[in-house]
Design a protein around this motif. Structure first.
Motif, short mmCIF file in Angstrom:
data_model
loop_
_atom_site.label_atom_id
_atom_site.label_comp_id
_atom_site.label_asym_id
_atom_site.label_seq_id
_atom_site.Cartn_x
_atom_site.Cartn_y
_atom_site.Cartn_z
N MET A 77 21.14 26.93 62.43
CA MET A 77 22.36 26.31 61.91
C MET A 77 23.37 27.36 61.47
O MET A 77 24.56 27.24 61.71
CB MET A 77 22.03 25.42 60.71
N PRO A 136 24.79 30.12 65.15
CA PRO A 136 24.83 29.41 66.44
C PRO A 136 24.68 30.34 67.64
O PRO A 136 24.19 29.93 68.68
CB PRO A 136 26.24 28.79 66.45
N GLY A 168 23.82 22.46 70.35
CA GLY A 168 23.28 22.38 69.00
C GLY A 168 21.92 23.01 68.83
O GLY A 168 21.30 23.42 69.81
N VAL A 216 19.30 21.42 67.68
CA VAL A 216 18.25 20.41 67.76
C VAL A 216 17.42 20.65 69.02
O VAL A 216 17.97 20.81 70.10
CB VAL A 216 18.87 18.99 67.81
N TRP A 240 16.19 13.61 70.48
CA TRP A 240 17.21 13.46 69.45
C TRP A 240 16.64 12.60 68.33
O TRP A 240 16.25 11.46 68.58
CB TRP A 240 18.46 12.77 70.01
N GLU A 300 21.59 9.88 65.95
CA GLU A 300 22.87 10.16 66.63
C GLU A 300 23.75 11.10 65.82
O GLU A 300 24.94 11.27 66.12
CB GLU A 300 23.64 8.84 66.85
N GLU A 301 23.18 11.73 64.81
CA GLU A 301 24.00 12.44 63.85
C GLU A 301 24.65 13.70 64.41
O GLU A 301 25.83 13.96 64.18
CB GLU A 301 23.13 12.81 62.64
N TRP A 302 23.88 14.52 65.13
CA TRP A 302 24.42 15.80 65.61
C TRP A 302 25.47 15.59 66.71
O TRP A 302 25.20 14.94 67.71
CB TRP A 302 23.29 16.70 66.14
N LYS A 303 26.65 16.12 66.48
CA LYS A 303 27.75 15.95 67.45
C LYS A 303 28.36 17.29 67.86
O LYS A 303 29.56 17.39 68.13
CB LYS A 303 28.82 15.04 66.86
N GLY A 304 27.50 18.31 67.89
CA GLY A 304 27.98 19.63 68.32
C GLY A 304 28.34 20.51 67.14
O GLY A 304 28.45 20.04 66.01
N TRP A 305 28.56 21.80 67.46
CA TRP A 305 28.83 22.81 66.42
C TRP A 305 30.25 22.74 65.87
O TRP A 305 30.58 23.43 64.92
CB TRP A 305 28.69 24.22 67.01
#
Lengths: 215, 215
Positions: free
Chosen positions: B24, B27, B81, B83, B87, B90-95
């Motif tokens: 995190m 990246p 990401g 991750v 998955w 649906e939380e992660w939406k890219g850096w």
């Protein structure tokens, strides 16, 4: 002050400093000449071979400077010749004819003892069978306050880098691919070994990278 | 005419295009920021982040030009990401926060299906589970006569290079060592794959190498 240096080491963008399949016809291995494509057009190279003309510029400047301070050289066995294993006789005296471009003692790393050879122009080839530390000690003894230059090939430079014995490595990075051959830096953790890239200077046909030991 | 390109790919002198241990906080992996040390000072980068000033020059020229013709992007899973595996939600939406810098459809390579995500500014992330050829087909369909840009990371670029699918690869070679990380070119025989280095252009903090498919 005397330093241990390796200079004008050509490296392809894919990381090779010698081509594959070295032979009598291809001392630098297949496509290996591409690595030195920055050096051949320079005035320094042309002069060395009795020619006229040759280009003056950044590449030539580094080529010329690299010959100024060498008190002794260390060469890997393959840089000295294509002969592998025990010396069959005394015939092979290097790639360079009667007058090699060293003009000082040059210590050749080998597993097979051989008497020293005096060549024209001040080069004497000494054969060292007990490893890189011994070769370096002998070279330093004759170099005095001039530099000890590790000539190559890549495997020899990697040995000296791995042991942290090189103070400065000048890589002439070339915009070419070899595809296969002998890597120069791959697999060495140079950061861990205490090296950094000190300067990057673009030339006409290569980018000159100066790698130095951290203070 | 539409091309498949990879641009502004930082590479260290020891051949890495991402650091080790992506997380995190990192990246680009450990020391990975050094790879982009040529990009951060440019006007293009500073503008993108709402800042003022930034340097204009060779590096900035290439940074700016790289954003002009992209009709679609393809991104590796790790570039999207940190991750791994399925998955979790649906939380992660890219850096990149709410408005990613793509502004066109971006196809993310993954083994795990997921619904597309519409982001601010025109970026839509699509998740492709059936491999690089499928992703390229989808990207070409939406790109029209604009380029399909392979964003990275190194493993993704290597996959596309190995399959001969990239027309032009722009590497920003940096005078730094990473020591470990993800290699960009090592182990690929680019000559055999039909590539050559077309141009070498020195910038302020990187040397820009343009690799093209042979005609």
């Amino acid at each position: 002050m005397s330093k241990v240096v390796a200079q004008c080491i050509g490296m392809s963008l894919d990381g090779f400093s010698a081509g594959a399949d070295q032979s009598m016809d291809e001392p630098l291995g297949l496509l290996g000449k591409d690595l030195m494509g920055w050096f051949f057009p320079t005035k320094t190279f042309v002069d060395m071979h009795g020619g006229e003309g040759g280009e003056i510029g950044v590449d030539d400047g580094f080529a010329a400077a690299s010959f100024g301070r060498n008190g002794a050289w260390i060469l890997g066995r393959n840089m000295f010749g294509p002969v592998r294993g025990p010396w069959p006789d005394e015939e092979w005296k290097g790639w360079w004819g009667e007058e090699p471009p060293y003009h000082v003692p040059a210590f050749v790393l080998t597993h097979y003892a051989r008497e020293p050879i005096d060549m024209k122009g001040g080069t004497t080839f000494h054969f060292v069978t007990d490893g890189i530390h011994s070769a370096l000690e002998k070279a330093k003894a004759v170099a005095g306050d001039r530099d000890v230059r590790i000539g190559g090939g890549p495997a020899t430079i990697r040995q000296f880098l791995s042991a942290g014995l090189i103070d400065e490595l000048h890589v002439a990075l070339r915009p070419v691919f070899l595809g296969k051959g002998e890597p120069l830096l791959a697999g060495l953790d140079l950061r861990e070994l205490g090296y950094h890239v000190d300067k990057m200077i673009p030339g006409e046909r290569a980018v000159h990278m100066f790698i130095r030991k951290n203070d």
